[in-house]
Motif scaffolding. Structure first.
Motif, PDB file in Angstrom:
ATOM      1  N   HIS A 188      -2.219   0.136   3.976  1.00  0.00           N
ATOM      2  CA  HIS A 188      -2.249  -1.127   4.422  1.00  0.00           C
ATOM      3  C   HIS A 188      -2.014  -1.395   5.697  1.00  0.00           C
ATOM      4  CE1 HIS A 188      -3.366  -2.499   0.389  1.00  0.00           C
ATOM      5  NE2 HIS A 188      -2.208  -2.384  -0.081  1.00  0.00           N
ATOM      6  N   GLY A 189      -1.505  -0.251   6.372  1.00  0.00           N
ATOM      7  CA  GLY A 189      -1.188  -0.317   7.929  1.00  0.00           C
ATOM      8  C   GLY A 189      -2.141  -0.345   8.848  1.00  0.00           C
ATOM      9  N   VAL A 190      -1.981  -0.470  10.101  1.00  0.00           N
ATOM     10  CA  VAL A 190      -2.978  -0.421  11.253  1.00  0.00           C
ATOM     11  C   VAL A 190      -3.651   0.796  11.241  1.00  0.00           C
ATOM     12  CG1 VAL A 190      -3.316  -1.001  13.634  1.00  0.00           C
ATOM     13  CG2 VAL A 190      -1.600  -2.406  12.216  1.00  0.00           C
ATOM     14  N   SER A 191      -2.916   1.947  11.278  1.00  0.00           N
ATOM     15  CA  SER A 191      -3.525   3.134  11.258  1.00  0.00           C
ATOM     16  C   SER A 191      -3.604   3.709  10.131  1.00  0.00           C
ATOM     17  CB  SER A 191      -2.511   3.902  12.251  1.00  0.00           C
ATOM     18  OG  SER A 191      -2.191   3.463  13.596  1.00  0.00           O
ATOM     19  N   TYR A 192      -4.187   3.242   9.075  1.00  0.00           N
ATOM     20  CA  TYR A 192      -4.338   3.760   7.982  1.00  0.00           C
ATOM     21  C   TYR A 192      -5.184   4.906   7.764  1.00  0.00           C
ATOM     22  CZ  TYR A 192      -9.045   1.794   8.151  1.00  0.00           C
ATOM     23  OH  TYR A 192     -10.215   1.540   8.788  1.00  0.00           O
ATOM     24  N   ASN A 193      -6.164   5.091   8.569  1.00  0.00           N
ATOM     25  CA  ASN A 193      -6.797   6.403   8.590  1.00  0.00           C
ATOM     26  C   ASN A 193      -6.089   7.720   9.013  1.00  0.00           C
ATOM     27  OD1 ASN A 193      -6.758   5.328  11.098  1.00  0.00           O
ATOM     28  ND2 ASN A 193      -8.670   6.136  11.871  1.00  0.00           N
ATOM     29  N   ILE A 194      -4.935   7.517   9.702  1.00  0.00           N
ATOM     30  CA  ILE A 194      -4.120   8.619  10.291  1.00  0.00           C
ATOM     31  C   ILE A 194      -2.938   8.744   9.263  1.00  0.00           C
ATOM     32  CG2 ILE A 194      -2.805   9.401  12.079  1.00  0.00           C
ATOM     33  CD1 ILE A 194      -4.451   7.807  14.070  1.00  0.00           C
ATOM     34  N   ALA A 195      -2.323   7.814   8.702  1.00  0.00           N
ATOM     35  CA  ALA A 195      -1.105   7.669   8.124  1.00  0.00           C
ATOM     36  C   ALA A 195      -1.464   8.144   6.763  1.00  0.00           C
ATOM     37  CB  ALA A 195      -0.592   6.257   8.363  1.00  0.00           C
ATOM     38  N   THR A 196      -2.708   7.470   6.068  1.00  0.00           N
ATOM     39  CA  THR A 196      -2.667   7.773   4.714  1.00  0.00           C
ATOM     40  C   THR A 196      -2.670   9.264   4.298  1.00  0.00           C
ATOM     41  OG1 THR A 196      -3.936   5.575   4.504  1.00  0.00           O
ATOM     42  CG2 THR A 196      -4.200   7.352   2.875  1.00  0.00           C
ATOM     43  N   PRO A 197      -3.484  10.238   5.085  1.00  0.00           N
ATOM     44  CA  PRO A 197      -3.475  11.631   4.538  1.00  0.00           C
ATOM     45  C   PRO A 197      -2.337  12.223   4.421  1.00  0.00           C
ATOM     46  CG  PRO A 197      -5.522  10.926   6.001  1.00  0.00           C
ATOM     47  CD  PRO A 197      -4.475   9.826   6.121  1.00  0.00           C
ATOM     48  N   ASN A 198      -1.348  11.627   5.939  1.00  0.00           N
ATOM     49  CA  ASN A 198      -0.143  12.385   5.720  1.00  0.00           C
ATOM     50  C   ASN A 198       0.777  11.811   4.668  1.00  0.00           C
ATOM     51  OD1 ASN A 198      -0.594  13.540   8.164  1.00  0.00           O
ATOM     52  ND2 ASN A 198      -0.208  12.045   9.442  1.00  0.00           N
ATOM     53  N   GLU A 199       0.990  10.715   4.414  1.00  0.00           N
ATOM     54  CA  GLU A 199       1.890  10.133   3.238  1.00  0.00           C
ATOM     55  C   GLU A 199       1.329  10.529   2.025  1.00  0.00           C
ATOM     56  OE1 GLU A 199       4.480   8.714   3.592  1.00  0.00           O
ATOM     57  OE2 GLU A 199       4.498   8.341   5.686  1.00  0.00           O
ATOM     58  N   ALA A 200      -0.012  10.738   1.563  1.00  0.00           N
ATOM     59  CA  ALA A 200      -0.435  11.360   0.546  1.00  0.00           C
ATOM     60  C   ALA A 200      -0.122  12.522   0.349  1.00  0.00           C
ATOM     61  CB  ALA A 200      -1.805  11.226   0.509  1.00  0.00           C
ATOM     62  N   ARG A 201       0.033  13.588   1.350  1.00  0.00           N
ATOM     63  CA  ARG A 201       0.417  14.988   1.376  1.00  0.00           C
ATOM     64  C   ARG A 201       1.793  14.935   0.983  1.00  0.00           C
ATOM     65  NH1 ARG A 201      -1.143  15.846   6.142  1.00  0.00           N
ATOM     66  NH2 ARG A 201      -3.321  16.778   5.597  1.00  0.00           N
ATOM     67  N   LYS A 202       2.846  14.152   1.738  1.00  0.00           N
ATOM     68  CA  LYS A 202       4.036  14.102   1.345  1.00  0.00           C
ATOM     69  C   LYS A 202       4.285  13.866  -0.103  1.00  0.00           C
ATOM     70  CE  LYS A 202       5.459  12.886   6.069  1.00  0.00           C
ATOM     71  NZ  LYS A 202       6.265  11.678   6.912  1.00  0.00           N
ATOM     72  N   ALA A 203       3.692  12.818  -0.491  1.00  0.00           N
ATOM     73  CA  ALA A 203       3.984  12.545  -2.108  1.00  0.00           C
ATOM     74  C   ALA A 203       3.403  13.575  -2.954  1.00  0.00           C
ATOM     75  CB  ALA A 203       2.890  11.149  -2.167  1.00  0.00           C
ATOM     76  N   LEU A 204       2.315  14.373  -2.639  1.00  0.00           N
ATOM     77  CA  LEU A 204       2.011  15.594  -3.627  1.00  0.00           C
ATOM     78  C   LEU A 204       3.141  16.562  -3.409  1.00  0.00           C
ATOM     79  CD1 LEU A 204      -1.623  15.941  -2.850  1.00  0.00           C
ATOM     80  CD2 LEU A 204      -0.838  15.571  -5.040  1.00  0.00           C
ATOM     81  N   ALA A 205       3.622  16.732  -2.162  1.00  0.00           N
ATOM     82  CA  ALA A 205       4.643  17.698  -2.244  1.00  0.00           C
ATOM     83  C   ALA A 205       5.883  17.256  -2.891  1.00  0.00           C
ATOM     84  CB  ALA A 205       5.070  18.030  -0.569  1.00  0.00           C
ATOM     85  N   LYS A 206       6.379  16.161  -2.681  1.00  0.00           N
ATOM     86  CA  LYS A 206       7.700  15.714  -3.472  1.00  0.00           C
ATOM     87  C   LYS A 206       7.502  15.422  -4.984  1.00  0.00           C
ATOM     88  CE  LYS A 206       9.321  12.681   0.318  1.00  0.00           C
ATOM     89  NZ  LYS A 206       9.539  11.331   0.813  1.00  0.00           N
ATOM     90  N   LEU A 207       6.406  15.112  -5.343  1.00  0.00           N
ATOM     91  CA  LEU A 207       6.047  14.973  -6.770  1.00  0.00           C
ATOM     92  C   LEU A 207       6.157  16.570  -7.270  1.00  0.00           C
ATOM     93  CD1 LEU A 207       3.090  12.352  -6.883  1.00  0.00           C
ATOM     94  CD2 LEU A 207       5.335  12.256  -8.070  1.00  0.00           C
ATOM     95  N   ALA A 208       5.724  17.472  -6.828  1.00  0.00           N
ATOM     96  CA  ALA A 208       5.421  19.018  -7.116  1.00  0.00           C
ATOM     97  C   ALA A 208       6.971  19.538  -7.173  1.00  0.00           C
ATOM     98  CB  ALA A 208       4.663  19.412  -6.470  1.00  0.00           C
ATOM     99  N   ALA A 209       7.606  19.248  -6.060  1.00  0.00           N
ATOM    100  CA  ALA A 209       9.096  19.583  -5.854  1.00  0.00           C
ATOM    101  C   ALA A 209      10.129  19.164  -7.126  1.00  0.00           C
ATOM    102  CB  ALA A 209       9.632  19.277  -4.560  1.00  0.00           C
TER     103      ALA A 209
END
Length: 352
Positions: free
Chosen positions: A325-346
């Protein structure tokens, strides 16, 4: 004896209107003691009085009436029942009936006579119904197609497919519903053919028919969801959400990035039905795919529903939703999704 004079004073068993407009209930003629077996034969011969009395036995749920109908070796009785259901006449003649005979429950009971092991001989039923589908009167065709759908026999599939092109809309609608009840794979391509050019009403009916057909519709859905027709892709996404078949999950996730906004949203709404099974695929899609504004909104809708129904997921998914929902969604979204996957797996919540 016939007693079906259409004049108000002779409308047996119906409400007559007196000069002061006060409704009065006429007295019913006696049903009598004639055995249902005899009444069934006389009704088949076209006698409305016998039909009237036989229907009283049926309305009273008397097993002797059902036995009489089932054992009669005469197609005409079935033909007359179809005519009565469609037109309210009997053997081509006006048929004044009590109000109770007009109720939906009683009409359902008559249709039940056509079902396997519930009334008439299945071979006779099929012959009569298939002939009625070719009748020149639309109401007869509509009724016959409706009952064929209730019977659910695959033998009728070719006839029902032809009825998809009937000049009368209500017949086409009944054919669509009936094909959904056949559970016949042969019904699926014709339904999609009609769907390509269907209006909203027919499109909704076809979607419900495909849902009724169930998992056998999945292979065709997976092919058609890649159509150049956005309307067709939208309908595919809608049906896949109703079926909730695991084979359609990757296709729905891919459709979050559809070039059409309405398709992406329907895919998101459908993915909600898959619950946690959609978690990893959606996050992976957000990492890999280019994020458009509507893909971000659609993806955020899925993630929000996931952590709303499972609060343990909120710490992992909320940052992704906020990025979308942020202004830079196209840049921030992939990074945050990658972090979420890593944390969920960890944390052992998911396996990647």
């Amino acid at each position: 004896m016939e007693f079906f004079d259409p004049s108000p004073e002779n409308n047996t068993g119906n409400v007559a209107i007196t000069s002061d407009t006060t409704p009065v209930q006429d007295e019913h003629p006696p049903v009598g003691i004639t055995p249902p077996q005899v009444l069934a034969q006389e009704a088949a011969d076209g006698h409305r009085g016998a039909a009237w009395r036989l229907m009283h036995w049926i309305m009273d749920n008397d097993p002797r009436a059902f036995t009489a109908v089932a054992s009669l070796e005469d197609n005409r009785l079935a033909q007359h029942f179809i005519e009565f259901l469609a037109l309210g006449t009997w053997a081509g003649k006006p048929f004044t009936i009590p109000i109770a005979f007009r109720l939906a429950h009683f009409r359902t009971r008559l249709r039940t006579l056509f079902l396997p092991e519930s009334g008439m001989d299945p071979t006779r039923v099929e012959q009569v119904l298939l002939a009625a589908v070719r009748d020149k009167r639309p109401a007869i065709r509509e009724t016959a197609v409706h009952i064929l759908g209730l019977v659910g026999s695959r033998t009728a599939t070719p006839v029902l497919i032809r009825a998809l092109h009937d000049p009368v809309l209500v017949v086409r609608v009944q054919a669509i519903k009936a094909l959904g009840r056949t559970h016949d794979p042969a019904a699926i391509p014709p339904l999609f053919e009609i769907l390509h050019s269907a209006n909203e009403r027919l499109g909704s009916q076809i979607s419900q028919a495909l849902v009724s057909l169930g998992s056998i519709a999945v292979p065709e859905l997976l092919r058609e969801c890649n159509s150049h027709n956005a309307w067709l892709r939208w309908q595919c996404a809608r049906v896949m959400g109703e079926l909730c078949d695991q084979r359609t999950l990757p296709a729905l996730v891919h459709m979050l990035a559809d070039s059409d906004y309405s398709v992406a949203w329907m895919a998101a709404k459908s993915l909600v039905h898959y619950g946690r099974d959609s978690l990893v695929p959606v996050l992976q899609q957000l990492v890999m795919a280019e994020t458009s504004s509507w893909a971000a909104n659609a993806g955020a809708y899925v993630l929000h529903n996931l952590y709303t129904h499972d609060v343990t997921l909120k710490p992992y998914l909320l940052p992704v939703e906020q990025a979308m929902h942020g202004v830079s969604y196209n840049i921030a979204t992939p990074n945050e999704a990658r972090k979420a996957l890593a944390k969920l797996a960890a944390d052992g919540i998911v396996k990647i």
